[in-house]
Design a protein around this motif. Sequence first.
Motif, PDB file in Angstrom:
ATOM      1  N   ASN A  19      -1.969   3.921   2.707  1.00 32.13           N
ATOM      2  CA  ASN A  19      -2.968   3.386   3.243  1.00 32.13           C
ATOM      3  C   ASN A  19      -4.038   2.720   2.119  1.00 32.13           C
ATOM      4  OD1 ASN A  19      -2.313   3.553   5.980  1.00 32.13           O
ATOM      5  ND2 ASN A  19      -3.171   5.472   6.088  1.00 32.13           N
ATOM      6  N   ARG A  20      -3.434   2.871   0.816  1.00 38.26           N
ATOM      7  CA  ARG A  20      -4.529   2.645  -0.098  1.00 38.26           C
ATOM      8  C   ARG A  20      -3.634   1.821  -1.332  1.00 38.26           C
ATOM      9  NH1 ARG A  20      -3.234   8.294  -1.496  1.00 38.26           N
ATOM     10  NH2 ARG A  20      -2.731   8.252  -3.425  1.00 38.26           N
ATOM     11  N   ARG A  21      -4.401   0.913  -2.106  1.00 36.37           N
ATOM     12  CA  ARG A  21      -3.874   0.455  -3.229  1.00 36.37           C
ATOM     13  C   ARG A  21      -3.300   1.266  -4.244  1.00 36.37           C
ATOM     14  NH1 ARG A  21      -5.246  -5.292  -3.287  1.00 36.37           N
ATOM     15  NH2 ARG A  21      -6.696  -5.845  -1.887  1.00 36.37           N
ATOM     16  N   PHE A  22      -2.142   0.972  -4.948  1.00 33.94           N
ATOM     17  CA  PHE A  22      -1.731   1.732  -6.113  1.00 33.94           C
ATOM     18  C   PHE A  22      -1.065   0.914  -6.974  1.00 33.94           C
ATOM     19  CE2 PHE A  22       2.012   1.151  -3.394  1.00 33.94           C
ATOM     20  CZ  PHE A  22       2.949   1.173  -4.367  1.00 33.94           C
ATOM     21  N   ASN A  23      -1.116   1.661  -8.406  1.00 34.55           N
ATOM     22  CA  ASN A  23      -0.871   0.799  -9.518  1.00 34.55           C
ATOM     23  C   ASN A  23       0.593   0.328  -9.724  1.00 34.55           C
ATOM     24  OD1 ASN A  23      -2.053  -0.529 -11.731  1.00 34.55           O
ATOM     25  ND2 ASN A  23      -1.053   1.148 -13.054  1.00 34.55           N
ATOM     26  N   LEU A  82       0.849  -1.346   0.039  1.00 35.08           N
ATOM     27  CA  LEU A  82       0.038  -0.109  -0.039  1.00 35.08           C
ATOM     28  C   LEU A  82       0.779   1.299  -0.224  1.00 35.08           C
ATOM     29  CD1 LEU A  82      -2.337  -1.065   3.001  1.00 35.08           C
ATOM     30  CD2 LEU A  82      -2.815  -1.497   0.336  1.00 35.08           C
ATOM     31  N   LEU A  83       0.330   2.175  -0.699  1.00 40.22           N
ATOM     32  CA  LEU A  83       0.857   3.690  -0.339  1.00 40.22           C
ATOM     33  C   LEU A  83       0.057   4.543   0.261  1.00 40.22           C
ATOM     34  CD1 LEU A  83       3.306   5.527  -1.362  1.00 40.22           C
ATOM     35  CD2 LEU A  83       2.000   6.071  -3.367  1.00 40.22           C
ATOM     36  N   GLY A  90       0.477 -13.045   3.104  1.00 37.85           N
ATOM     37  CA  GLY A  90       1.842 -13.074   3.735  1.00 37.85           C
ATOM     38  C   GLY A  90       1.972 -12.052   4.615  1.00 37.85           C
ATOM     39  N   GLY A  91       1.214 -10.919   4.504  1.00 37.21           N
ATOM     40  CA  GLY A  91       1.108  -9.671   5.252  1.00 37.21           C
ATOM     41  C   GLY A  91       1.207  -8.486   4.291  1.00 37.21           C
ATOM     42  N   VAL A  92       1.296  -7.314   4.899  1.00 40.52           N
ATOM     43  CA  VAL A  92       0.947  -5.869   4.287  1.00 40.52           C
ATOM     44  C   VAL A  92       2.199  -5.217   4.439  1.00 40.52           C
ATOM     45  CG1 VAL A  92      -0.287  -3.879   4.197  1.00 40.52           C
ATOM     46  CG2 VAL A  92      -1.525  -6.081   4.473  1.00 40.52           C
ATOM     47  N   VAL A  93       2.619  -4.601   3.456  1.00 42.85           N
ATOM     48  CA  VAL A  93       3.614  -3.396   3.501  1.00 42.85           C
ATOM     49  C   VAL A  93       2.993  -2.169   3.141  1.00 42.85           C
ATOM     50  CG1 VAL A  93       5.782  -2.668   2.261  1.00 42.85           C
ATOM     51  CG2 VAL A  93       5.590  -5.141   2.620  1.00 42.85           C
ATOM     52  N   ASN A  94       3.060  -1.377   4.278  1.00 41.82           N
ATOM     53  CA  ASN A  94       2.266   0.143   3.834  1.00 41.82           C
ATOM     54  C   ASN A  94       3.342   1.232   4.031  1.00 41.82           C
ATOM     55  OD1 ASN A  94       0.549   2.184   3.743  1.00 41.82           O
ATOM     56  ND2 ASN A  94      -0.414   1.785   5.685  1.00 41.82           N
ATOM     57  N   ARG A 113       8.127   6.453   6.922  1.00 39.81           N
ATOM     58  CA  ARG A 113       8.317   5.279   7.367  1.00 39.81           C
ATOM     59  C   ARG A 113       7.772   3.958   6.529  1.00 39.81           C
ATOM     60  NH1 ARG A 113       4.426   7.594  10.535  1.00 39.81           N
ATOM     61  NH2 ARG A 113       2.371   6.320  10.775  1.00 39.81           N
ATOM     62  N   VAL A 114       8.010   2.824   6.913  1.00 37.13           N
ATOM     63  CA  VAL A 114       7.302   1.685   6.391  1.00 37.13           C
ATOM     64  C   VAL A 114       6.797   0.874   7.503  1.00 37.13           C
ATOM     65  CG1 VAL A 114       7.429  -0.285   4.751  1.00 37.13           C
ATOM     66  CG2 VAL A 114       8.819   1.748   4.203  1.00 37.13           C
TER      67      VAL A 114
END
Length: 889
Positions: free
Chosen positions: A127-131, A124-125, A164-168, A146-147
């Motif tokens: 908190n939202r999906r991005f292309n 995510l970028l 597997g998880g989330v990277v924000n 931060r990440v």
Amino acid sequence: MRNDRTGLKTLLMGGSAAAGLVLALACGGTAAAQEAGDEGAAADSAIVVTGSRIDRKGFDAPTPTTVVGESELAQGARPSIAQVLNDLPQFRATVSPNSTNANTNSSTSAMDLRGLGATRTLTLLNNRRFNGASDLNSIPQDMVKRVEIVTGGASAAWGSGAIGGVVNIILDDNLSGLKLGVQNGLSTRGDGYRYSVNGSFGTEFAGGSGHFMIGGEYQNDEGILSRNARKNVGSADLFTPAGSTEQILVRDVNPANTGLDGLITTGALKGMTFAADGSLRPYQYGSMTNGDGTLMVGGEGRGIGDQKSLANPYQRVNGYARASFEVGDATFWIDGLYSRIWAKYPFYAEYGNYTLKASNPYLDGIRSQLGAGETTVRIGRVFEDYGMRTFDYYRQNVEGGIGVDGSFADGAWRYSAYYNHGELRNMQSYHNQIVGAKMTEALDAVRVGSNIVCAVALTDPNTACRPLNILGAGRADPAAIDYVFGDLAKVVYTTKLDSMGASLRGDPFSTWAGPVSIAFGGEARWEKQVTNSIDPISTARGFSRFNFSPLDGGFNVQEGFGEVAIPLLDQPFSKLDFSAAARYSHYSTSGGIWSWKIGATDRILDNLLLRVSRSRDIRSGSLAELFTTRTTTFSTVSENGQSYSVTRYGGGNPNLKPEIGSTLTLGAVFTPTFLPGFNLAVDYFDIKLRDAITSPNAQDVITACGNGNQNACSQITRDGQGRPTEINSTYLNLAQYKTSGVDIEASYQQPVGGGTLRLRALATYVSKVVIDDGISVIDRAGDVGDVTFGTPHWRGTGSVTYGDDHATFTARVRYVGGGQYNHLLNISNNDTSARVYVDLNAQANIDERFTLFANVNNLFDRDPPLSPAGSVHYDSIGTYVTVGAKLRL
């Protein structure tokens, strides 16, 4: 920049001693305080939106979350965020410029938590999906605050892909002032030169109600075009000596049936090759050959590994801008992201075995030496003298979003809404490939009077065909080379993503233990890919190796989600919270499906936090998995103790079902009040995935067939001797994947002298990575070679940082555990030893605005283990030094 490179190269050629000198120079002046953003990240870590949609102050999400702040992002001076994160033990570095040296994903940087594949990590970028999520090169690294990394299932909170998880990735949306930066990097071998420049600016307007920020970066990485520039890669390969059933990993494995000058592989002249004048000489074979004589060790053969790059070159430009304006309790914002990455570099030369008629006029000089009854001559040829096949690409992503964040009821309720649109244009082309039909025509040469022409000219005098002489390097007519090699394989794709969402969060009432918090909302997205153009020869599958395929298709999904956090106990000895979340998703391709999560935390005596969560997570098929028409890759497989080169064809499957994952996490966080500044977190994870979507690699298909899987056997094409030559492997819902292990994270911060000492260590133990296809069960934990899902049992990283108002110095150690190259294969030197890498970083403030820094990765120049492709787990570059400067105004 060329002058800078020359000076830097001169300095670095001295090896590690020079690296130390660079660091000493950087530390010698007055030095900077550490990045203040890290302390801010630590202060905010109690409210990490990525771990939960609940944002109540003091709420601890039950899912483990790791925060990477500004100083960690700077460690290693990595060229992209993805490569920064790949240093963390929870990630598997499956895709990077260094690991995608021979495919059309060149120089992408995506994330793979738990080694389950990059498609099962949701990125995510803000908190939202991005292309641009599949390539983190698209984000200006200097603008990242931060990440946040959720190391557990999070589909109920964020949707598909979070198995597997989330990277924000959180950008610094309060950026103030002007920041400029420049850095140069070079290996101590004088290659791999890289430089970048970046800048960003932020300011308030309208009396502080508005804020505007803009930034961008340019990076040029020249790559390392020779794999043989490093030990243990290049033409290293698995090899089975003739008469043996045991394989060996060995250097300098080459084809024994092709040559740079043309090798005769049949008949009376078998084993002879051509000199520059077309005469014959004996071919120099290697010290060993395999059973069918297709491979050898040493000799004058030229393998693909000798020609492929170690690290791909590329250039990229990124830009980001955001404007926001406060109106009462609402903040309206609009932002835009632009990225472009491009490169053109040699891939490897065409090669193959070709049959010439004995009447071919180019054979006139040796025809008398042919055996009785020989009507054809078989020639194995590597066409390096005609130029290398060249890969050319650019990827351009443009996207923008608009939204609002606000509150009402005196801040008791908070809301957010957004809409985002992105378009990625991806152009790929291959130059200097053989067109099969034209090669056949050009090799069928006849003599007409004193001229040599293509046989097709006898019936079509207007043909463009020109006869091709492949007997000896440098002897072909350039017009014939252009005829056979001159066509361009090219495709242009456009991928579009439209997403929108809205959420409401608040504390509607309280219990005896505190406020009950809820969050709910809805999201929708539309994904689509279209083929803008594709060359006609690829469409007809006419190129010898790489034919592009159209990819046209799309899907949409509508979702609703909700989450609740209920405090059950609030006493000095125990603060117990229960939480639950659920999401319903309806996909246009596969219908509706639920995901959910339950969890609990208990903070005991302010010293110990216990946490547990259980979740059902999902992932729908990607556009490529659903709609790709056909893909082509090449690899070496082993069957019955023999090695074979095969062509693997993949493709999409529109009938895929969503994957379903089950994730359990159990953990504890120890923050003793008697030792301020110390934190220790230990978390166990167990992930089970059924209906897993995958396209098995070539070796997996061979192995499954050997284990009795008839479906796998039906996907293998064999020659007349039963040797595998082609493997079909489309995307399928396989039976099950399983992985489990333990994450450990410890940190300590304490004032020492006039500065601050900070220690941080992260380690992951992976006990299993099991692939079950219904016939065979394979555990890839401990397999560290070039195998799908291979993962070391242990990985870890630890750093010691000391900084004051003048200087900051960091020493980091990275540990990558050893194991076996592939435990399923009978390899004499199957064992791979662990690697320990030491990195150093120093920065100094010349004044309050100007900072110098230097970094050395792999200080002691540890070689990678022996591997055909260069294992993604280990450093293949060696000692690499980066120096740079930052200016803040």
